[in-house]
Design an enzyme around this catalytic site. Structure first.
Site, short mmCIF file in Angstrom:
data_model
loop_
_atom_site.label_atom_id
_atom_site.label_comp_id
_atom_site.label_asym_id
_atom_site.label_seq_id
_atom_site.Cartn_x
_atom_site.Cartn_y
_atom_site.Cartn_z
N ARG A 298 83.81 71.75 26.56
CA ARG A 298 83.89 70.57 27.41
C ARG A 298 83.69 71.02 28.86
O ARG A 298 84.11 72.11 29.24
CB ARG A 298 85.25 69.86 27.28
CG ARG A 298 85.41 69.06 26.00
CD ARG A 298 84.52 67.83 25.99
NE ARG A 298 84.74 66.98 24.82
CZ ARG A 298 84.06 67.08 23.70
NH1 ARG A 298 83.14 68.01 23.56
NH2 ARG A 298 84.31 66.25 22.69
N GLU A 327 78.98 63.99 33.05
CA GLU A 327 77.80 63.90 32.19
C GLU A 327 77.24 62.49 32.28
O GLU A 327 77.99 61.53 32.04
CB GLU A 327 78.15 64.23 30.73
CG GLU A 327 78.52 65.69 30.53
CD GLU A 327 78.79 66.05 29.08
OE1 GLU A 327 78.69 65.16 28.20
OE2 GLU A 327 79.10 67.22 28.81
N HIS A 346 74.13 68.11 26.54
CA HIS A 346 75.15 67.94 25.50
C HIS A 346 74.52 67.60 24.15
O HIS A 346 74.76 66.53 23.59
CB HIS A 346 76.16 66.86 25.91
CG HIS A 346 77.49 67.00 25.20
ND1 HIS A 346 78.66 66.56 25.74
CD2 HIS A 346 77.82 67.53 23.98
CE1 HIS A 346 79.66 66.81 24.90
NE2 HIS A 346 79.17 67.41 23.83
#
Length: 381
Positions: A298, A327, A346
């Site tokens: 993360r 993000e 991601h």
């Protein structure tokens, strides 16, 4: 006619076809979906979850007290047992894909339906029974508040382990062998001849690899790196895991020791209060100048300002990130100016098979929870 008791389900995004089909085939549910590949705005999430019995969400959807409170709002629904074709979905101007049935007109509470086959089902203040997240991580869920309300939570562990581990190894190799730089040199004419010192990176043979978090994904990463000739594995975490570590002869060390001794560091831990900001200035200062840092856990595990300084000053050799904060990362972020920093959007679990499996598991978790049955993967609160 006996009333058709339908449970409202709200889905916060378009999901892969297998999971979508499982929900569509559930005769006891009426599904409403945010009809977009982009994140649902908070206002629309609060509206969509109103009166919902089940919520299928993504890791980018923050389910906090405000959203949980919104779920307790009244939900009127009129179910027709004989309408041809059953429920259909028609996108609204707000981006919602809403349930619709072809009645002559909409009845009002307490009145008879103009369609004789219509039965009225009105949910007032229906409590949310289950939240199913299409993710392994649950840091986007207000778990204390969810537990207080007796809501069950489903998640998708294990099914994305292999895909995420493959991505971690790909990102490590891409970063340590400077592949983005090499590709760019081919495209811009920088490739003029073979040069002994040009674009040299770092290899895994006889190296020491440190893994922060030797869970399912951490083990899968080590398993894939071992054939590259890694000489030594180190790991750190809440406690030693001797049984899991035995396969790789991995040594449990403190976080500072791991930072100082590793040639490659892969962060694969969960985001918790203890791991938030774990990789900071002190951590990077202990690393070797030739070390490569990779984060697939993360974004908040890493202090990105400190990482930028470490990369820009040459304190560490390179970094590869599949997760960031926020993000998406703004296109003007300083990290994007560095050649020795590779950033991906991601995509750890982004294979067709994995995403389909995740969506199916998320749907099955949701349906089992709504029906009071054991979930395939329930997070025990």
């Amino acid at each position: 006619m006996r009333p058709v008791l339908l449970m409202k389900v709200f889905v916060t995004r378009r999901i892969p076809p297998e999971g979508r089909a499982a929900l569509a085939q559930a005769a006891d549910c009426e599904v409403e979906q945010w009809d977009s590949d982009e994140p649902i705005p908070v206002k629309e999430l609060a509206r969509g979850v109103a009166g919902a019995h089940g919520l299928l969400c993504l890791l980018s959807d923050r389910v906090d007290k405000r959203i949980l409170d919104a779920a307790a709002r009244p939900w009127p629904f009129w179910a027709c047992a004989s309408c041809e074709g059953g429920p259909s979905s028609a996108p609204s101007s707000s981006g919602m894909s809403s349930p619709s049935r072809s009645h002559g007109s909409q009845p009002v509470e307490g009145s008879a339906s103009p369609c004789e086959a219509v039965v009225t089902v009105l949910r007032k203040g229906a409590n949310l029974k289950v939240i199913s997240t299409l993710s392994v991580g649950v840091d986007h869920l207000a778990l204390d508040e969810i537990k207080k309300r007796g809501i069950r939570v489903g998640y998708t562990p294990d099914v994305l382990t292999d895909a995420t581990a493959e991505l971690a190894v790909s990102l490590l190799l891409t970063t340590c062998r400077r592949l983005p730089e090499a590709i760019e040199e081919v495209k811009n004419g920088g490739w003029t001849s073979w040069k002994p010192l040009w674009l040299c990176g770092y290899g895994l043979t006889q190296s020491t690899v440190g893994i922060v978090g030797l869970g399912r994904i951490g083990q899968a990463i080590a398993r894939r790196l071992k054939p590259f000739g890694v000489q030594r594995f180190l790991y750190t975490g809440r406690q030693p895991r001797p049984e899991e570590a035995a396969e790789f002869q991995a040594e449990f060390v403190s976080t500072p020791e791991l930072a100082a001794q590793s040639d490659f560091i892969v962060v694969a831990c969960s985001l918790t209060p203890a791991t938030k900001g774990l990789c900071n200035k002190d951590f990077f200062q202990k690393m070797k100048e030739t070390a490569v840092f990779v984060n697939i856990s993360r974004g908040d595990v890493v202090n990105q300002d400190d990482l930028y300084q470490a990369l820009a000053s040459g304190q560490i050799a390179a970094a590869g990130l599949d997760v960031t904060t926020p993000e998406p990362l703004p296109t003007n972020h300083p990290l994007l100016t560095l050649k020795n920093c590779v950033i991906l959007p991601h995509i750890g679990s982004a294979t067709h098979r994995t995403r389909n499996t995740m969506s199916m598991l998320a749907a099955n978790n949701l349906l089992a929870g709504l029906r009071g049955e054991p979930m395939p993967s329930e997070l025990m609160l």
